[in-house]
Design a protein around this motif. Sequence first.
Motif, short mmCIF file in Angstrom:
data_model
loop_
_atom_site.label_atom_id
_atom_site.label_comp_id
_atom_site.label_asym_id
_atom_site.label_seq_id
_atom_site.Cartn_x
_atom_site.Cartn_y
_atom_site.Cartn_z
N GLY A 1 -26.69 -12.89 -4.64
CA GLY A 1 -26.49 -12.86 -3.19
C GLY A 1 -27.80 -12.69 -2.45
N LYS A 2 -28.68 -11.80 -2.95
CA LYS A 2 -29.99 -11.61 -2.32
C LYS A 2 -30.81 -12.89 -2.40
N ALA A 3 -30.79 -13.55 -3.56
CA ALA A 3 -31.55 -14.79 -3.71
C ALA A 3 -31.02 -15.87 -2.78
N VAL A 4 -29.71 -15.93 -2.60
CA VAL A 4 -29.11 -16.92 -1.69
C VAL A 4 -29.53 -16.62 -0.25
N GLU A 5 -29.49 -15.35 0.14
CA GLU A 5 -29.90 -15.00 1.50
C GLU A 5 -31.38 -15.28 1.72
N ASP A 6 -32.20 -15.05 0.69
CA ASP A 6 -33.65 -15.29 0.80
C ASP A 6 -33.99 -16.78 0.82
N ASN A 7 -33.08 -17.62 0.32
CA ASN A 7 -33.33 -19.06 0.19
C ASN A 7 -32.12 -19.85 0.67
N PRO A 8 -31.77 -19.77 1.95
CA PRO A 8 -30.53 -20.37 2.43
C PRO A 8 -30.49 -21.90 2.34
N PHE B 1 -29.01 -24.37 -8.08
CA PHE B 1 -30.46 -24.33 -8.30
C PHE B 1 -30.92 -22.87 -8.40
N ILE B 2 -30.39 -22.02 -7.54
CA ILE B 2 -30.77 -20.60 -7.56
C ILE B 2 -30.31 -19.96 -8.86
#
Length: 73
Positions: free
Chosen positions: A37-44, A50-51
């Motif tokens: 979730g943090k990675a998705v928020e950091d890379n919308p 891919f994430i």
Amino acid sequence: MATAMKLSDELVDMAKPRALAEHRSVPKQIEYWARLGKAVEDNPDLPIQFIKDTLIGIAEADAGQLSEYRFGA
């Protein structure tokens, strides 16, 4: 450092089948969801697959599972 937290029964119940399927403990499953979730928020702008693949690649590299890439081979 581990920290004790109170989580909703609903979240824990949602994590149980996923944890079982992924061979993780329930706390590790919830930790994985938090990292994702943090990675998705950091890379919308990036697709979630891919994430996920990137996180797997980082974990493999941290575990020493690297191989040299040969261009044109």
